[in-house]
Design an enzyme around this catalytic site. Structure first.
Site, short mmCIF file in Angstrom:
data_model
loop_
_atom_site.label_atom_id
_atom_site.label_comp_id
_atom_site.label_asym_id
_atom_site.label_seq_id
_atom_site.Cartn_x
_atom_site.Cartn_y
_atom_site.Cartn_z
N GLY A 1 -0.96 -3.88 -2.55
CA GLY A 1 -1.13 -3.79 -3.99
C GLY A 1 -1.55 -2.41 -4.46
O GLY A 1 -1.27 -1.38 -3.83
N SER A 2 -2.29 -2.39 -5.57
CA SER A 2 -2.60 -1.14 -6.27
C SER A 2 -3.49 -0.18 -5.50
O SER A 2 -3.68 0.96 -5.92
CB SER A 2 -3.27 -1.46 -7.61
N ALA A 3 -4.04 -0.61 -4.37
CA ALA A 3 -4.87 0.30 -3.58
C ALA A 3 -4.09 1.51 -3.10
O ALA A 3 -4.68 2.54 -2.76
CB ALA A 3 -5.46 -0.45 -2.39
N VAL A 4 -2.74 1.43 -3.08
CA VAL A 4 -1.93 2.57 -2.60
C VAL A 4 -1.62 3.57 -3.71
O VAL A 4 -0.97 4.59 -3.46
CB VAL A 4 -0.59 2.08 -1.98
N LYS A 5 -2.09 3.31 -4.92
CA LYS A 5 -1.67 4.14 -6.06
C LYS A 5 -2.14 5.59 -5.96
O LYS A 5 -1.52 6.48 -6.55
CB LYS A 5 -2.13 3.50 -7.37
#
EC number: 3.4.16.4
Length: 704
Positions: free
Chosen positions: A414-418
């Site tokens: 999810g968004s942790a890779v943004k």
């Protein structure tokens, strides 16, 4: 004339006398030299020649010594050894089959032994050994000239079934057969373990690794585990049991019980011996078939260091093969010790946190939740400070160690890779403070891609702070060279997908981290026939999957200023030291930078600012009491876990990556919790408690 003719005869006789004298002198000198040489051989060199003669008839047996220990970063013993009494058997060159049978029968009268391991072939071998005349009668007269192996094969096939049944119905003979089978498991002068004490059955609390009690313990199972009564009676009758001895072996002991148990790995038993797929490798290095070797993870990875230097006992035989003397020629020593990067106190605390929060979350209704992970590493040198994973058995509700899942299993993050997506955009030419409108994007006739709420005008800082999907979609389209048009197509192809993956790989996403453990996963990447909107999913962590360890390495890159550092567990290797102390180091494993990302210092500072906004005023505000920067993540996915009844059900993976403190970080971390509701806060709670535990231990250590 006559007088003159006699003169030559006188000269001839004189010459002959001289020659005879010279001959006798030479003989005398030779005999003197020979006598002198014999004197030297017998008197001066006698002992040496006697030793050489003995050596020509000397055989060597190797007895086990303990494996090397493992220490944590604070020099606390994490994996230890403890002494285990056992009965062993050593055959000699002159040992005959009937000798083994006789000793086996006698030993069976003193001890009990488990017989479950016996196979039908073992019973056939035993019957032939115990009944040589009956076995000989199984061959026809025409088969009497067959070679040994050929004849034995026929005998094995022809052992009467009723004879096998008779053995199976006689408990005492079954135990004799089991002992004989143990005796015959190796070569001459290769010690065979007949029965050993089980240290885990020797104390009342049942904890793995507790020391053996010095008194008898009735909790030991008599058939499987050697008892003190059996040791006593066998010791009293050793003279009646040729080849039998009682020695001290070792077994692994874990002072922190099951903490990190899976990562430490296992060691084979003497029955298992060498790993079948590496047998030749070990044999060429002097291992015996029944030697114990590391079979998984750290024990396997560092086998060449942990393996001990065995004790050597020399047996001297006479010309008939009988042992006339024995002596220890090398006491042996334990293997090299490993110093690990783990802080076992921190590890134990983080494991407890995960276990408590998994149970709490399940109590809130997250019935599909069966695992959670947290990895903490030093972003500057790659030291893994803690690598915790827990998995719950949905049937029994028991929680087990699953730390290995941190580098062997993968999930949508999810968004942790943004943070990686923003930095990839910078590399592709997107400037700082580039503004986009966060509103639903309409692709084709019916595909809508959006954030969880409309955020209006945003840049990369607010995109990280509020976790905007639309900003990341625009980055992906920029990388693919696509301009967004409402209801337009998204002609991204395989090359665009590969380009984005190459950006991510600089951070360790989608490639192996290089940790010093076997079986590491690189995550999962598929190759779709049509890319299209999938490139947008990739940009928000909804397509490729990564391991919790990869996520920790990725956030470390942002924390340390752009360097991808190889994670390490073993920091140094040491000679055996004094009790519970590290000895002299023989090898230091230096930190290794795998690559530097293609971003400027200002790029990294911009993303670091965005990640600080996440914890101060964004999706993780009011979470931490410490100065933490990081990024939350929620990935929409479907359940495909151990319960097939739930397969295909919609669920979420909750994640968090971060570092502490925000300036000059000392620790970077990732938290991954699959299969929970999207409104649960378990990822933030675990992150908060783990960092607090780290900070408290930091204070504690600074006072020492």
């Amino acid at each position: 004339m006559t007088e003159i003719g006699r003169e030559p005869k006188k000269k001839s006789k004189g010459n002959r006398a001289i020659r005879m004298n010279l001959f006798f002198l030479a003989v005398f000198v030779l005999f003197t030299a020979l006598i002198f040489k014999l004197g030297v051989v017998q008197i001066v060199e006698g002992e040496q020649h006697e030793e050489d003669a003995e050596k020509s008839n000397a055989k060597t047996a190797y007895y086990p010594a303990p494996r090397g220990k493992m220490y944590d970063r604070n020099q606390k013993v994490a994996v230890d050894n403890q002494s285990v009494p056992e009965i062993v058997y050593v055959s000699t060159s002159s040992t005959k089959t009937e000798d083994k049978i006789k000793t086996a029968k006698r030993l069976a009268s003193f001890i009990h032994i488990d017989t479950e391991f016996l196979k039908e072939r073992d019973l056939r071998d035993y019957w032939i050994a115990a009944h040589p005349k009956k076995a000989a009668a199984l061959l026809k007269e025409s088969e009497s000239n067959l070679k040994g192996d050929q004849a034995y094969k026929l005998q094995i096939e022809r052992v009467p079934d009723q004879e096998l049944k008779a053995i199976q119905q006689d408990d005492e003979e079954m135990e004799t057969a089991a002992i004989y089978t143990r005796f015959s498991s190796g070569n001459a002068y290769e010690p065979q373990i007949v029965k050993a004490m089980n240290p885990n059955k020797s104390n009342s609390n049942g904890k793995n690794g507790a020391l053996l009690d010095e008194k008898k313990n009735s909790s030991q199972r008599p058939k499987n585990d050697l008892t003190y009564d059996e040791i006593s009676i066998v010791s009293e009758h050793l003279e009646e049991l040729p080849g039998i001895d009682i020695v001290n072996d070792w077994t692994r002991k874990y002072p922190y019980d099951k903490t990190l148990y899976s990562v430490f790995g296992g060691v084979t038993t003497p029955d298992q011996g060498l790993l079948s797929d590496r047998k030749d490798f070990y044999l060429t290095r002097g291992y015996a078939n029944n030697d114990r070797v590391g079979k998984s993870y750290l024990e396997y990875q560092y086998e060449e260091y942990l393996n001990s230097h065995k004790e050597k006992v020399e047996y001297v035989e006479d010309n008939k093969g009988n042992v006339v003397s024995q002596k220890t020629i090398d006491k042996g020593s334990r293997g090299y010790d490993l110093q690990l990067s783990f802080d076992m106190e921190l590890q134990a605390k983080v494991e407890k946190i995960i276990e408590e929060e998994v149970r709490n979350s399940r109590a809130r209704g997250n019935y599909m939740l069966d695992r959670a992970f947290a990895v903490m590493m030093d972003p500057n040198n790659g030291d893994i400070l803690s690598m915790a994973g827990k998995k719950i058995d949905l049937k029994t509700n028991k929680i087990e160690d699953y730390a290995i899942g941190a580098f062997t299993t993968q999930y949508e993050m999810g968004s942790a890779v943004k943070g990686a997506t923003v930095l990839a955009g910078y590399q592709d030419g997107i400037p700082h403070y580039k503004y986009y409108i966060d509103a639903p994007m309409l692709l084709g006739t019916n595909l809508i891609k959006k954030s969880y709420t409309n955020m209006g005008t945003i840049n990369e800082l607010t995109a990280l702070q509020k976790s905007s999907n639309v900003y990341m979609f625009n980055v992906a389209m920029h990388i693919a060279g696509v301009t967004y048009k409402p209801h337009g197509s998204l002609p991204a192809d395989q090359n665009d997908l590969l380009k984005m993956r190459n950006y991510y790989s600089q951070f360790g996403l989608g490639v192996k981290t290089g940790i010093d453990l076997p079986q590491e996963s690189a995550g999962m990447q598929t190759t779709p026939k049509t890319v299209g909107g999938l490139i947008l999913d990739l940009a928000i962590g909804q397509y490729d999957t990564y391991t919790p360890l990869q996520m920790a390495q990725y956030i470390s890159v942002i924390a340390n200023g752009g360097y991808r550092v190889q994670p390490r567990i073993v920091t140094s290797i040491h000679k055996p030291g004094k009790k519970d102390q590290l000895g002299k180091a023989i090898e230091h494993r230096k930190p290794k930078v795998l690559n530097k990302i293609n971003n400027s210092e200002s790029d990294l500072k911009q993303v670091q600012t965005g990640m600080k906004l996440v914890t101060s005023s964004g999706t993780a505000k009011n979470t931490f009491t410490e100065d933490v920067s990081g990024k939350t993540g929620t990935a929409e996915t479907f359940y495909y876990g151990t319960n097939r009844n739930w397969w295909g059900k919609k669920t979420y993976n909750l994640t968090f990556v971060g570092y502490y403190p925000s300036k000059k970080p000392k620790v970077a971390f990732s938290v991954v919790v699959p299969s929970v509701d999207d409104d649960d806060k378990i990822n933030k709670i675990i992150a908060k408690r783990a960092i607090h535990a780290y900070a408290e231990l930091e204070k504690k250590h600074s006072k020492k």
